[in-house]
Design an enzyme around this catalytic site. Sequence first.
Site, mmCIF file in Angstrom:
data_model
loop_
_atom_site.group_PDB
_atom_site.id
_atom_site.type_symbol
_atom_site.label_atom_id
_atom_site.label_comp_id
_atom_site.label_asym_id
_atom_site.label_seq_id
_atom_site.Cartn_x
_atom_site.Cartn_y
_atom_site.Cartn_z
ATOM 1 N N ASP A 143 -3.726 6.306 -12.816
ATOM 2 C CA ASP A 143 -2.399 6.789 -12.431
ATOM 3 C C ASP A 143 -2.359 8.263 -12.738
ATOM 4 O O ASP A 143 -3.060 8.736 -13.643
ATOM 5 C CB ASP A 143 -1.307 6.100 -13.244
ATOM 6 C CG ASP A 143 -1.213 6.678 -14.651
ATOM 7 O OD1 ASP A 143 -2.098 6.358 -15.483
ATOM 8 O OD2 ASP A 143 -0.310 7.489 -14.919
ATOM 9 N N CYS A 189 -6.271 13.198 8.882
ATOM 10 C CA CYS A 189 -5.396 12.260 8.176
ATOM 11 C C CYS A 189 -4.564 11.488 9.188
ATOM 12 O O CYS A 189 -4.091 12.047 10.172
ATOM 13 C CB CYS A 189 -4.490 13.033 7.219
ATOM 14 S SG CYS A 189 -3.308 12.002 6.332
ATOM 15 N N CYS A 240 1.168 13.752 9.051
ATOM 16 C CA CYS A 240 0.157 14.461 9.852
ATOM 17 C C CYS A 240 0.216 14.046 11.311
ATOM 18 O O CYS A 240 -0.163 14.798 12.199
ATOM 19 C CB CYS A 240 -1.226 14.195 9.277
ATOM 20 S SG CYS A 240 -1.439 15.005 7.681
ATOM 21 N N ASP A 242 4.073 1.866 -18.782
ATOM 22 C CA ASP A 242 3.422 2.415 -19.967
ATOM 23 C C ASP A 242 4.256 2.042 -21.193
ATOM 24 O O ASP A 242 5.321 1.437 -21.067
ATOM 25 C CB ASP A 242 3.221 3.926 -19.824
ATOM 26 C CG ASP A 242 4.522 4.696 -19.709
ATOM 27 O OD1 ASP A 242 5.592 4.123 -19.959
ATOM 28 O OD2 ASP A 242 4.473 5.883 -19.355
ATOM 29 N N CYS A 281 -1.753 9.757 8.346
ATOM 30 C CA CYS A 281 -0.437 9.417 7.781
ATOM 31 C C CYS A 281 0.664 9.818 8.755
ATOM 32 O O CYS A 281 0.456 10.570 9.694
ATOM 33 C CB CYS A 281 -0.236 10.079 6.419
ATOM 34 S SG CYS A 281 0.365 11.775 6.470
ATOM 35 N N HIS A 327 2.686 12.409 2.344
ATOM 36 C CA HIS A 327 1.312 12.802 2.687
ATOM 37 C C HIS A 327 0.380 12.710 1.477
ATOM 38 O O HIS A 327 -0.710 12.143 1.565
ATOM 39 C CB HIS A 327 1.252 14.209 3.271
ATOM 40 C CG HIS A 327 -0.166 14.696 3.368
ATOM 41 N ND1 HIS A 327 -1.006 14.322 4.387
ATOM 42 C CD2 HIS A 327 -0.925 15.445 2.516
ATOM 43 C CE1 HIS A 327 -2.203 14.826 4.182
ATOM 44 N NE2 HIS A 327 -2.182 15.517 3.046
#
Lengths: 393, 393
Positions: free
Chosen positions: A308, A346, A351, A91, A348, A377
């Site tokens: 974002d 999930c 999880c 930014d 991931c 997560h």
Amino acid sequence: MSLRFEITQTNGTARRGCLNTPHGPVETPVFMPVGTQATVKGVPQHVLEELEVQILLGNTYHLYLRPGVDLIRKLGGLHRFMSWPRAILTDSGGFQVFSLSDLRKVNEEGVTFRSHLDGSSHFLSPEKSVEVQIGLGADIIMAFDECTEYPAEPKRIRDSMELTLRWAARCKKYFEEHKDEVPWSYQQSAIGPQAVSSFEFQVSRSLDRPQNSNQESDTRNSTQALFGIVQGGMDRALRKESAERTIEIGFDGYAIGGLSVGEPRTLTREIVESTLEYLPRDKPRYLMGVGTPEEIAAYAKLGIEMMDCVLPTRAARHGLLFTSEGKISIKQSRYATDQSPLDPNCSCRVCHRYSRAYLRHLYAANEVLAQVLNTIHNLFYYLDTMRRVRHSI
Amino acid sequence: MSLRFEITQTNGTARRGCLNTPHGPVETPVFMPVGTQATVKGVPQHVLEELEVQILLGNTYHLYLRPGVDLIRKLGGLHRFMSWPRAILTDSGGFQVFSLSDLRKVNEEGVTFRSHLDGSSHFLSPEKSVEVQIGLGADIIMAFDECTEYPAEPKRIRDSMELTLRWAARCKKYFEEHKDEVPWSYQQSAIGPQAVSSFEFQVSRSLDRPQNSNQESDTRNSTQALFGIVQGGMDRALRKESAERTIEIGFDGYAIGGLSVGEPRTLTREIVESTLEYLPRDKPRYLMGVGTPEEIAAYAKLGIEMMDCVLPTRAARHGLLFTSEGKISIKQSRYATDQSPLDPNCSCRVCHRYSRAYLRHLYAANEVLAQVLNTIHNLFYYLDTMRRVRHSI
């Protein structure tokens, strides 16, 4: 070429495509995790790679103050400094500086502000922001704008928009004159051949994507891309005017700024929808600072390429976790003996391996691993949300 | 069988071997990272597996207070609670309780102490410590002993040693009567078949070692191992007596306690060497709370199998890093632009990818990733030190 944007599929207003940056491809629509101080808080870079993060956002304000742009430039730019071989966007520092409401003063030239770290005085202008962003060496950099506060009077909104337009033209001019100074092109001489060859080795080892196998030549023939930012408050006519005049200056992509600043969510959406009508269809469109999982999916479907937000990472640090069954506040005692994963749907790492009971214990015991696992997560959840949106287009 | 110890090589006093625990093999000599509150601070379990950690140490005192043994027992024990399928050792809680010098009272029966978390009053005895450790369900558990302070008068050392011996006998008795209560044997009924099958699936997925492929039946036919602890202060004759009388009670392994409590390093070594003479050669020997990388290598060569210490993990959190070229305090400004890895001779993830300059920035910016990466490096350094020692035997 600094940035090649291809649209491969469309579905109604939604577009699926790819941003080809000097540091590899970014499939769009994309959610960009925030790595404020050259790190996504608590998450090692190889885990970000595993999560299939293709682009990170770095904050110019924070990096300018610490460790400083001279140091990062000298070390070859932000990619090398943080050992992140994939794409980065920075930014302009504008938003953070404007958030320091008591510590800053704006005039035509730029913004004087005091550091939140030590109170020291600094000055950012359009030229200075672009200079710093060239030194950091992200693939995509942003024009220095004024984020108009909400609510604001009509005259204030117009004045602020006009200032942003004058600053946009100054950013463009400075960028065109200095874009060859990006540290990619002189990193070899700046840090010595041994360091470079060792780094290149690391980049190729840590990156399994064939697109990047000839990364060095990619970066050496490339410059950064500069995006303009549309302002205009909550006034549709001013948003239209801002869009048209920003496009006239000419940028590689266009962001919609000045939203998610306290206005009602329905108004945010109205302004985004109406602004999108005036943005060129062949350039990437970036909605700054948005949003919840539902919002990023909805805006992607409206035709936004990039978003974002600190929400997934910041919420994780406060034990707030996004799941397919709604939000979970893991500190609650109801989870103390809950053997199920955070989100049964999930896939991931977190999880897959840990129970709610364990995550609740880590949070209650103030363990750093709570932050690490919760962030992994939540990022997976956001990235997976966007993956699903891409596949649905 | 609870623990099968094999010696495969000897070289002078040094022994190379394997502890076969209900949760897999542990190659010895071994350094055991400390996971105080069911986590090695900041490091996810899959990274510990990558680091080839084969056994972790858990602190009974901390786990007893938070989240509590009833919760962990109910959830199937510490392995399942923290999703750690490899071996675990728990201490007895004695050392931590004795460290609370202002908050505890010792008598023949046990120790009354106040929690460092909320000041609540608790009581630990030999029976209670073993009961808690059976509930936690580590592979190796420790007798509840009194760690004699240093320096101490001869009478005090003897009285303390005699108390530890009486407590050792009580631990052994309680253990023999209750060892079948370890949560491995009833976890299926306690938490329901669905949770178990999902967990077993996770264990087998996260663990690539064939030895553990039939882990369930391994644990179901096994009990924990109980180790005795030799005390006796810095008095060689008392150490001999303590060793002989502890062996007479009969344990699966023997620890040397009451060292690294402020005495000179040369004295530590003398006491270790003289005590080792009286410990059986066919049982594992554990030196508690030691030490620096040089010390763990030296003691392994003297014939010690197991060591633990908070030094690598605690030092990492303070930016102190162990390298093949000596210790580094990463906060120093001399590293601000240092592009080289922490340790050019180290093959860990951190040295492979990140520069000293980046690690220095993370530390200076108070970023959580500093702790994560520093801990991974220091643990790798310790584990690699021990790996080299094993290969040298």
